[in-house]
Design a protein around this motif. Sequence first.
Motif, PDB file in Angstrom:
ATOM      1  N   VAL A  34      40.190   4.172 -48.097  1.00 62.17           N
ATOM      2  CA  VAL A  34      41.210   3.186 -47.722  1.00 62.17           C
ATOM      3  C   VAL A  34      42.125   3.781 -46.653  1.00 62.17           C
ATOM      4  CG1 VAL A  34      43.190   1.848 -48.534  1.00 62.17           C
ATOM      5  CG2 VAL A  34      41.124   2.004 -49.946  1.00 62.17           C
TER       6      VAL A  34
ATOM      7  N   ALA B 248      41.408   6.180 -44.579  1.00 54.68           N
ATOM      8  CA  ALA B 248      40.638   6.334 -43.336  1.00 54.68           C
ATOM      9  C   ALA B 248      40.514   4.994 -42.613  1.00 54.68           C
ATOM     10  CB  ALA B 248      39.254   6.910 -43.647  1.00 54.68           C
ATOM     11  N   ALA B 249      40.322   3.927 -43.375  1.00 53.13           N
ATOM     12  CA  ALA B 249      40.214   2.603 -42.759  1.00 53.13           C
ATOM     13  C   ALA B 249      41.525   2.210 -42.089  1.00 53.13           C
ATOM     14  CB  ALA B 249      39.822   1.571 -43.819  1.00 53.13           C
ATOM     15  N   ALA B 250      42.624   2.514 -42.764  1.00 50.86           N
ATOM     16  CA  ALA B 250      43.936   2.187 -42.185  1.00 50.86           C
ATOM     17  C   ALA B 250      44.158   2.970 -40.890  1.00 50.86           C
ATOM     18  CB  ALA B 250      45.041   2.498 -43.193  1.00 50.86           C
TER      19      ALA B 250
ATOM     20  N   ALA C 107      41.798   4.063 -38.878  1.00 51.63           N
ATOM     21  CA  ALA C 107      40.915   3.482 -37.856  1.00 51.63           C
ATOM     22  C   ALA C 107      41.533   2.213 -37.271  1.00 51.63           C
ATOM     23  CB  ALA C 107      39.545   3.185 -38.458  1.00 51.63           C
ATOM     24  N   ALA C 108      42.132   1.401 -38.135  1.00 49.04           N
ATOM     25  CA  ALA C 108      42.772   0.170 -37.652  1.00 49.04           C
ATOM     26  C   ALA C 108      43.954   0.509 -36.741  1.00 49.04           C
ATOM     27  CB  ALA C 108      43.244  -0.665 -38.842  1.00 49.04           C
TER      28      ALA C 108
ATOM     29  N   ALA D 186      42.616   1.598 -33.435  1.00 49.01           N
ATOM     30  CA  ALA D 186      42.082   0.467 -32.671  1.00 49.01           C
ATOM     31  C   ALA D 186      43.214  -0.335 -32.052  1.00 49.01           C
ATOM     32  CB  ALA D 186      41.227  -0.412 -33.582  1.00 49.01           C
ATOM     33  N   ARG D 187      44.254  -0.583 -32.847  1.00 54.76           N
ATOM     34  CA  ARG D 187      45.382  -1.366 -32.331  1.00 54.76           C
ATOM     35  C   ARG D 187      46.077  -0.626 -31.195  1.00 54.76           C
ATOM     36  NH1 ARG D 187      48.434  -1.028 -36.317  1.00 54.76           N
ATOM     37  NH2 ARG D 187      47.501  -2.570 -37.677  1.00 54.76           N
TER      38      ARG D 187
ATOM     39  N   SER E  71      44.745   1.432 -29.130  1.00 55.11           N
ATOM     40  CA  SER E  71      43.908   1.497 -27.922  1.00 55.11           C
ATOM     41  C   SER E  71      43.745   0.123 -27.265  1.00 55.11           C
ATOM     42  CB  SER E  71      42.534   2.083 -28.261  1.00 55.11           C
ATOM     43  OG  SER E  71      41.859   1.246 -29.171  1.00 55.11           O
TER      44      SER E  71
END
Lengths: 482, 67
Positions: B33, B35-37, B39-40, B43-44, B46
């Motif tokens: 969880v 790690a997913a946060a 990554a998000a 992404a935001r 970038s």
Amino acid sequence: MAADARVDSAVNDLHWLTAQEIAAAYAARRLSPVELVRALLARIDKLNPLLGAFIRVDAEAALDAARVSEAEIAAGRSRGPLHGVPVAVKDIIDVAGQATTCHSRIMLDHVAARDATVIARLRAAGAIIIGKLALHEFAIGGPSFDLPFPPARNPWNPLHHPGGSSSGAGAALAAGLVPLALGTDTGGSVRNPAGACGVVGLKPTYGTVSRHGVFPLAFTLDHVGPMARSTGDAAVLLDVIAGYDPLDPGSVDGGARQYSADLARGLRGLRIGFVRGFHERDIEADPEVIRALDEVARVLTCEGAELREVALPPLQDFFGAQRVIMASESWAVHARWLRARPGDYGASSRRRLMAGAFLSAGDYIEAQQRRHELIAAVAQASREVDVLLVANAMDTPCRIDDPDTIARTYSRQARNVFSLTGQPALALMCGLSSQGLPLSVQLAARAHDETTLLRVGAAYERATQWPQRHPALPTDAPVKPA
Amino acid sequence: MTEQDEPVAERDILAQATAAGLGKAVDEFPQDVLAAAQAARQARQSLCAPDDSTAEPWPPMRASTPP
């Protein structure tokens, strides 16, 4: 070597025949569908334990279909260039009566009630569906060892990964297990394994090939694409699977066209735009990749094309929009299972698919707005050229048991540019590295101009003969990875 | 960020995940969880802001019309 001569010399190497050569051999009564299917099934038996390319092989159904094809061809009732030609399918595409597992525990019991549109088109053309191919879980999580099936491996060196997410398709083609395959491409998943395995992968223009009956990853980025060992074969496969489908909301009604029409035309009069910035400015590619791309440019020029330099927005700009869109849309697909059954996903998919839970609707809209600006920017920068010459991967595929290097290198690529813009992009082998692993180039054309794109790919292949190069594989007995 | 801040941030992320219905994942796979946060967030960060925030984003995908 001419196709007829290759068929003559390939009596013991039926597995390396292209679909076009197979069709010629059938027409000349020098090969039968049953003979070919038996040879491929025997090769799959020997090599699949090593490569993990196939999840499921439907031998009896393939042989039954081969017998029907054989009778029809013998009776002079040809259904076209794919009649009696075996095709393997990424296991994210529905084949009636078979499980569409998406390489995931989540979907092990999901048996498709009907064929996807692309499968129906293949069957109508007389193609033989030989089996379902491995992938990265749900086309996003891999290569992984915590899934219900082993990951596919690279035939050029089975200790290395084959790219993904259409990993089994790349491996099966490169190993001579099948002449044609269907993959899907959301952020490069046809072109990545094509490049890593030294075969051909085409992401057509968004909306050209129906996605009805294909499990979604991200609705506005998903494409189905042909994979093959030659550009000509990819074109022939596209001729069959392309076309308007009212069952796919993204499908484009562009009328019937023959994408293989210009394969022999050569390059004179075409303008190629070389996009150096991606691999020299935005991400510094491996020197072997840079040299190979320069050599592609030289070959295309020697074949009569005019070379120009083209500058596009930075890769990082494309990555930002693509990642937000993909994470948001894939979260919408998977949220219910991630909430209820998180343990049934592999760790890689679970981490990637949950990312969308942390993005807002505003993030998604901004990404779509930025996407439109990037589409316009690419169109503006490319207006003076016919085809773009672009890097595919910036590195050769690393070892499959090295997750840190996989994580570091997987995003070093220039593929998701065209996933975002929707224009067609073709991955081709353009060399071998000092480690003996394939190097690959990417060509891209304007939306709906696959014909020109395939024309350039075919001319490049004629000039270089890379499709004639194959990995050395053990075939005396079934083998398993070390 | 201080050393004391980090666990608080993690608690916030896990609370956000729970609010999104990912309570089971929070219990069983808290590191995934987080790690997913991350990554998000990356992404935001970038994502370049669009030049025109009033531009119509629909349809979200439109390669140019066929010739």
